[in-house]
Write a protein that holds these residues in place. Structure first.
Motif, short mmCIF file in Angstrom:
data_model
loop_
_atom_site.label_atom_id
_atom_site.label_comp_id
_atom_site.label_asym_id
_atom_site.label_seq_id
_atom_site.Cartn_x
_atom_site.Cartn_y
_atom_site.Cartn_z
N ALA A 109 29.80 36.35 19.62
CA ALA A 109 31.04 35.58 19.65
C ALA A 109 31.19 34.60 18.49
O ALA A 109 32.26 34.04 18.29
N PHE A 110 30.14 34.37 17.72
CA PHE A 110 30.24 33.45 16.59
C PHE A 110 30.71 34.15 15.32
O PHE A 110 31.44 33.57 14.52
N HIS A 111 30.31 35.39 15.12
CA HIS A 111 30.62 36.12 13.89
C HIS A 111 32.12 36.35 13.76
O HIS A 111 32.75 36.98 14.60
N GLY A 112 32.70 35.82 12.69
CA GLY A 112 34.11 36.07 12.38
C GLY A 112 35.10 35.39 13.30
O GLY A 112 36.26 35.79 13.34
N THR A 113 34.66 34.38 14.06
CA THR A 113 35.57 33.65 14.95
C THR A 113 35.47 32.15 14.66
O THR A 113 34.62 31.72 13.90
N ASP A 114 36.33 31.39 15.32
CA ASP A 114 36.27 29.92 15.17
C ASP A 114 35.56 29.26 16.35
O ASP A 114 35.77 28.08 16.62
N LEU A 115 34.68 29.99 17.03
CA LEU A 115 33.96 29.44 18.18
C LEU A 115 33.17 28.20 17.80
O LEU A 115 33.26 27.17 18.48
N ASP A 116 32.38 28.26 16.75
CA ASP A 116 31.56 27.11 16.36
C ASP A 116 32.43 25.90 16.07
O ASP A 116 32.10 24.78 16.46
N ILE A 132 29.12 39.84 30.66
CA ILE A 132 28.76 41.25 30.64
C ILE A 132 28.83 41.70 29.17
O ILE A 132 29.85 41.55 28.54
N ALA A 133 27.77 42.14 28.63
CA ALA A 133 26.52 42.57 29.22
C ALA A 133 25.39 41.67 28.74
O ALA A 133 25.37 41.22 27.59
N THR A 134 24.43 41.46 29.63
CA THR A 134 23.31 40.56 29.40
C THR A 134 22.68 40.77 28.03
O THR A 134 22.49 39.82 27.26
N ASN A 135 22.31 42.00 27.72
CA ASN A 135 21.54 42.30 26.52
C ASN A 135 22.38 42.73 25.34
O ASN A 135 21.83 43.15 24.32
N PHE A 136 23.67 42.61 25.42
CA PHE A 136 24.54 42.92 24.30
C PHE A 136 25.28 41.66 23.88
O PHE A 136 24.78 40.87 23.10
N GLY A 137 26.47 41.45 24.40
CA GLY A 137 27.28 40.30 24.00
C GLY A 137 26.68 38.96 24.35
O GLY A 137 26.73 38.02 23.56
N ALA A 142 24.03 34.21 22.35
CA ALA A 142 23.00 33.20 22.62
C ALA A 142 22.08 33.01 21.43
O ALA A 142 21.72 31.88 21.07
N ARG A 143 21.69 34.09 20.79
CA ARG A 143 20.83 33.98 19.60
C ARG A 143 21.54 33.19 18.50
O ARG A 143 20.93 32.34 17.85
N ALA A 144 22.81 33.47 18.30
CA ALA A 144 23.58 32.75 17.28
C ALA A 144 23.75 31.28 17.65
O ALA A 144 23.70 30.41 16.78
N ALA A 145 23.94 30.99 18.93
CA ALA A 145 24.06 29.60 19.38
C ALA A 145 22.75 28.85 19.11
O ALA A 145 22.75 27.72 18.62
N PHE A 146 21.63 29.49 19.43
CA PHE A 146 20.32 28.90 19.17
C PHE A 146 20.14 28.63 17.68
O PHE A 146 19.67 27.55 17.28
N ASP A 147 20.50 29.59 16.85
CA ASP A 147 20.39 29.43 15.39
C ASP A 147 21.23 28.27 14.87
O ASP A 147 20.88 27.66 13.86
N ARG A 148 22.30 27.95 15.57
CA ARG A 148 23.19 26.85 15.16
C ARG A 148 22.80 25.51 15.77
O ARG A 148 23.49 24.52 15.60
N GLY A 149 21.71 25.48 16.52
CA GLY A 149 21.20 24.22 17.05
C GLY A 149 21.70 23.82 18.42
O GLY A 149 21.43 22.70 18.87
N TYR A 150 22.40 24.70 19.11
CA TYR A 150 22.83 24.39 20.47
C TYR A 150 21.67 24.58 21.44
O TYR A 150 20.82 25.44 21.24
N ARG A 151 21.67 23.78 22.50
CA ARG A 151 20.72 23.96 23.60
C ARG A 151 21.32 25.06 24.48
O ARG A 151 22.45 24.93 24.97
N VAL A 152 20.58 26.15 24.67
CA VAL A 152 21.12 27.33 25.34
C VAL A 152 20.55 27.43 26.75
O VAL A 152 19.34 27.28 26.97
N LEU A 153 21.44 27.68 27.72
CA LEU A 153 21.06 27.88 29.11
C LEU A 153 21.68 29.18 29.59
O LEU A 153 22.80 29.52 29.20
N PHE A 154 20.97 29.88 30.44
CA PHE A 154 21.41 31.19 30.90
C PHE A 154 21.62 31.17 32.40
O PHE A 154 20.71 30.83 33.16
N ALA A 155 22.82 31.54 32.84
CA ALA A 155 23.14 31.66 34.26
C ALA A 155 22.74 33.07 34.69
O ALA A 155 23.53 34.01 34.64
#
Length: 192
Positions: A109-116, A132-137, A142-155
């Motif tokens: 969701a970060f690539h090519g969007t204004d999410l950040d 949906i889906a856990t291991n895709f989107g 989540a990996r991109a959020a982590f790379d950008r310094g966000y604290r990531v939590l998973f429901a």
């Protein structure tokens, strides 16, 4: 029980990934799509009530499926386009006026969007992942959020995928290295 986790809702955003018609009609595991949607709505309602930000992410399915021919998601030549509603969020989510909707064209969701940009403008520090889906989107975002310094939590119980083993692998082998895995109930309880 979860005394190790306290979330300030005012600096927390829910990133709900791809809860749209093309995904909620699929056979999923370990949780049915209706359960994922219902738990995500409960999480969104709790976070919204405490001053958090809700971000609904949807993928433009036709854009994703029209990748160059050497990419594995390409549709067969001459295959009809997915119906327009395939890319639309399901009404059960109950979008609110202040919610943000991000349209993506790849798994993350970060690539090519204004999410950040949206998250930074709202001074977000924590992102809670569902969808949906856990291991895709979800994982890609989540990996991109982590790379950008966000604290990531998973429901954990507000996400699912096409195979329970894939879900389990992401939860036990990937997510603990980039964030914290909790139930929706645990996350809601931790919000202040």
């Amino acid at each position: 029980m979860l005394s190790d986790l306290t979330l300030d809702a005012r600096v927390t955003a829910l990133l709900a990934i791809d809860l749209q018609h093309s995904n909620v009609t699929r056979q999923l595991a370990p949780y049915a799509a209706d359960d994922v949607v219902a738990r995500t709505v409960a999480l969104a309602d709790t976070l919204r009530d405490k001053g958090g930000l809700i971000v609904w992410v949807r993928i433009d399915v036709n854009q994703l499926l029209s990748l160059p021919a050497d990419r594995p998601l390409t549709r067969a030549p001459g295959a009809p386009a997915m119906p327009p509603e395939a890319s639309e969020l399901v009404p059960a989510l109950g979008l609110q006026r202040d919610d943000i909707v991000i349209v993506k064209r790849s798994w993350g969701a970060f690539h090519g969007t204004d999410l950040d940009l949206h998250l930074r403008r709202h001074r977000i520090q924590n992102v809670v992942m569902s969808g949906i889906a856990t291991n895709f989107g979800v994982e890609s975002t989540a990996r991109a959020a982590f790379d950008r310094g966000y604290r990531v939590l998973f429901a954990e119980d507000a996400m699912s995928t096409i195979d329970a083993q894939m879900h389990s692998f992401a939860l036990t082998s990937v997510f603990p290295h980039i964030g914290r895995v909790r139930s929706v109930a645990g996350l809601c309880e931790s919000m202040k």
